[in-house]
Design a protein around this motif. Structure first.
Motif, PDB file in Angstrom:
ATOM      1  N   VAL A   1      37.620  69.614 -25.876  1.00 56.22           N
ATOM      2  CA  VAL A   1      38.456  68.942 -24.891  1.00 56.22           C
ATOM      3  C   VAL A   1      38.188  67.445 -24.845  1.00 56.22           C
ATOM      4  O   VAL A   1      37.157  66.954 -25.310  1.00 56.22           O
ATOM      5  CB  VAL A   1      38.221  69.533 -23.479  1.00 56.22           C
TER       6      VAL A   1
ATOM      7  N   THR B   1      43.263  69.756 -25.140  1.00 52.47           N
ATOM      8  CA  THR B   1      42.408  70.884 -25.542  1.00 52.47           C
ATOM      9  C   THR B   1      42.801  71.396 -26.913  1.00 52.47           C
ATOM     10  O   THR B   1      43.991  71.515 -27.222  1.00 52.47           O
ATOM     11  CB  THR B   1      42.521  72.041 -24.530  1.00 52.47           C
TER      12      THR B   1
ATOM     13  N   SER C   1      39.092  64.506 -21.614  1.00 55.23           N
ATOM     14  CA  SER C   1      39.691  64.266 -20.297  1.00 55.23           C
ATOM     15  C   SER C   1      40.028  62.793 -20.131  1.00 55.23           C
ATOM     16  O   SER C   1      39.307  61.917 -20.625  1.00 55.23           O
ATOM     17  CB  SER C   1      38.725  64.681 -19.181  1.00 55.23           C
TER      18      SER C   1
ATOM     19  N   LEU D   1      44.235  66.487 -19.589  1.00 56.65           N
ATOM     20  CA  LEU D   1      43.218  67.181 -20.381  1.00 56.65           C
ATOM     21  C   LEU D   1      43.840  67.628 -21.699  1.00 56.65           C
ATOM     22  O   LEU D   1      44.815  68.387 -21.698  1.00 56.65           O
ATOM     23  CB  LEU D   1      42.689  68.404 -19.627  1.00 56.65           C
TER      24      LEU D   1
ATOM     25  N   LEU E   1      34.484  65.227  -8.948  1.00 55.93           N
ATOM     26  CA  LEU E   1      35.285  64.471  -9.893  1.00 55.93           C
ATOM     27  C   LEU E   1      34.557  63.201 -10.303  1.00 55.93           C
ATOM     28  O   LEU E   1      33.895  62.557  -9.474  1.00 55.93           O
ATOM     29  CB  LEU E   1      36.628  64.083  -9.274  1.00 55.93           C
TER      30      LEU E   1
ATOM     31  N   GLN F   1      45.736  62.905 -13.917  1.00 59.46           N
ATOM     32  CA  GLN F   1      44.683  63.419 -14.796  1.00 59.46           C
ATOM     33  C   GLN F   1      45.306  64.154 -15.960  1.00 59.46           C
ATOM     34  O   GLN F   1      46.335  64.834 -15.811  1.00 59.46           O
ATOM     35  CB  GLN F   1      43.751  64.360 -14.018  1.00 59.46           C
TER      36      GLN F   1
ATOM     37  N   ALA G   1      37.171  59.125 -15.717  1.00 56.80           N
ATOM     38  CA  ALA G   1      37.158  59.300 -17.167  1.00 56.80           C
ATOM     39  C   ALA G   1      37.891  58.117 -17.803  1.00 56.80           C
ATOM     40  O   ALA G   1      38.344  57.209 -17.103  1.00 56.80           O
ATOM     41  CB  ALA G   1      37.838  60.622 -17.547  1.00 56.80           C
TER      42      ALA G   1
ATOM     43  N   TYR H   1      40.550  61.409 -14.760  1.00 51.49           N
ATOM     44  CA  TYR H   1      39.400  62.022 -14.115  1.00 51.49           C
ATOM     45  C   TYR H   1      38.882  63.160 -14.990  1.00 51.49           C
ATOM     46  O   TYR H   1      39.605  63.707 -15.810  1.00 51.49           O
ATOM     47  CB  TYR H   1      39.776  62.613 -12.752  1.00 51.49           C
ATOM     48  N   ARG H   2      37.624  63.510 -14.764  1.00 53.68           N
ATOM     49  CA  ARG H   2      37.065  64.733 -15.326  1.00 53.68           C
ATOM     50  C   ARG H   2      36.225  65.386 -14.236  1.00 53.68           C
ATOM     51  O   ARG H   2      35.697  64.694 -13.351  1.00 53.68           O
ATOM     52  CB  ARG H   2      36.207  64.458 -16.563  1.00 53.68           C
ATOM     53  N   TYR H   3      36.127  66.702 -14.301  1.00 51.76           N
ATOM     54  CA  TYR H   3      35.322  67.411 -13.317  1.00 51.76           C
ATOM     55  C   TYR H   3      33.942  67.676 -13.901  1.00 51.76           C
ATOM     56  O   TYR H   3      33.819  68.273 -14.977  1.00 51.76           O
ATOM     57  CB  TYR H   3      35.972  68.730 -12.895  1.00 51.76           C
ATOM     58  N   ASP H   4      32.899  67.213 -13.211  1.00 51.12           N
ATOM     59  CA  ASP H   4      31.522  67.429 -13.635  1.00 51.12           C
ATOM     60  C   ASP H   4      31.005  68.708 -12.984  1.00 51.12           C
ATOM     61  O   ASP H   4      30.818  68.763 -11.762  1.00 51.12           O
ATOM     62  CB  ASP H   4      30.649  66.233 -13.241  1.00 51.12           C
TER      63      ASP H   4
ATOM     64  N   PHE I   1      33.757  72.193 -24.425  1.00 52.26           N
ATOM     65  CA  PHE I   1      33.888  72.231 -22.977  1.00 52.26           C
ATOM     66  C   PHE I   1      32.542  72.549 -22.339  1.00 52.26           C
ATOM     67  O   PHE I   1      31.881  73.530 -22.710  1.00 52.26           O
ATOM     68  CB  PHE I   1      34.925  73.281 -22.583  1.00 52.26           C
TER      69      PHE I   1
END
Length: 201
Positions: free
Chosen positions: A56, A103, A58, A101, A70, A99, A73, A61-64, A45
């Motif tokens: 992880v 993990t 994603s 994720l 956003l 979205q 992804a 979407y993924r958060y940068d 991560f």
């Protein structure tokens, strides 16, 4: 997948908007999901220049954290289509997962206090492999109001309302390898980012 879901009675002191369903999926589905997650190119991560211990992947979407926005992804994989359909049915007619994720928590790995990014609306979490202490806290003057949910394998939790917007949550270091899949609906799928393809495309 169970045809009828029995809602677990969360204690009165639980955060408003928190729901919990034990045995949301069967042991067979759980093993299939774990096997699929293990084939993913999981990466540590990334929190800006820092690297977390959990791994992880994603989708949608993924958060940068460096750009603070956003980003698109990879599309949500088709092997999640059945689970997503069940979650959307559970969430109600307006529920649309945008979205995902995946993990992996190795032994001794957890996640610190946080709230999910404001771009997301409701959050659904599926626990796999082992249980964890899903902790909540919110400020109450000079102290903290706290609540802990024992999230068992194959269970599903949903955070909405105050549990999503006001309370922070965290997971202490796990004692056995744990996997989770987080499914999020979008509060604002715009924000300059086009909607991704999904498992239903």
């Amino acid at each position: 997948m169970p045809q009828q879901l029995s809602m677990f009675a969360v204690r009165v002191s639980a955060p408003e908007g928190l729901q919990y369903v034990p045995d949301f999926i069967s042991p067979e589905v759980e093993q299939d999901l774990i096997a699929a997650i293990r084939t993913l190119p999981l990466q540590p991560f990334q929190f800006g220049h820092f690297e977390g211990k959990r791994r992880v992947a994603s989708f949608g979407y993924r958060y940068d954290y460096s750009l603070r926005r956003l980003e698109l992804a990879d599309p949500i994989p088709s092997w999640l289509a059945g689970v997503i359909a069940e979650i959307e049915s559970f969430g109600g007619p307006t529920t649309e997962i945008g979205q995902v994720l995946c993990t992996e928590y190795d032994v001794g790995v957890g996640i610190g206090w946080h709230r999910d990014k404001p771009h997301f609306d409701r959050v659904f979490g599926l626990s796999l492999g082992s249980s964890c202490k899903f902790r909540f806290r919110k400020s109450n003057g000079p102290s903290w109001e706290r609540f802990t949910l024992d999230a068992e394998p194959r269970s599903l939790y949903m955070m909405s309302g105050a549990s999503r917007r006001i309370w922070e949550h965290s997971i202490p270091a796990v004692e056995a390898t744990r996997y989770s899949i987080t499914f999020r609906t979008m509060l604002d799928a715009g924000a300059g980012v086009s909607r991704p393809r999904s498992a239903r495309s």
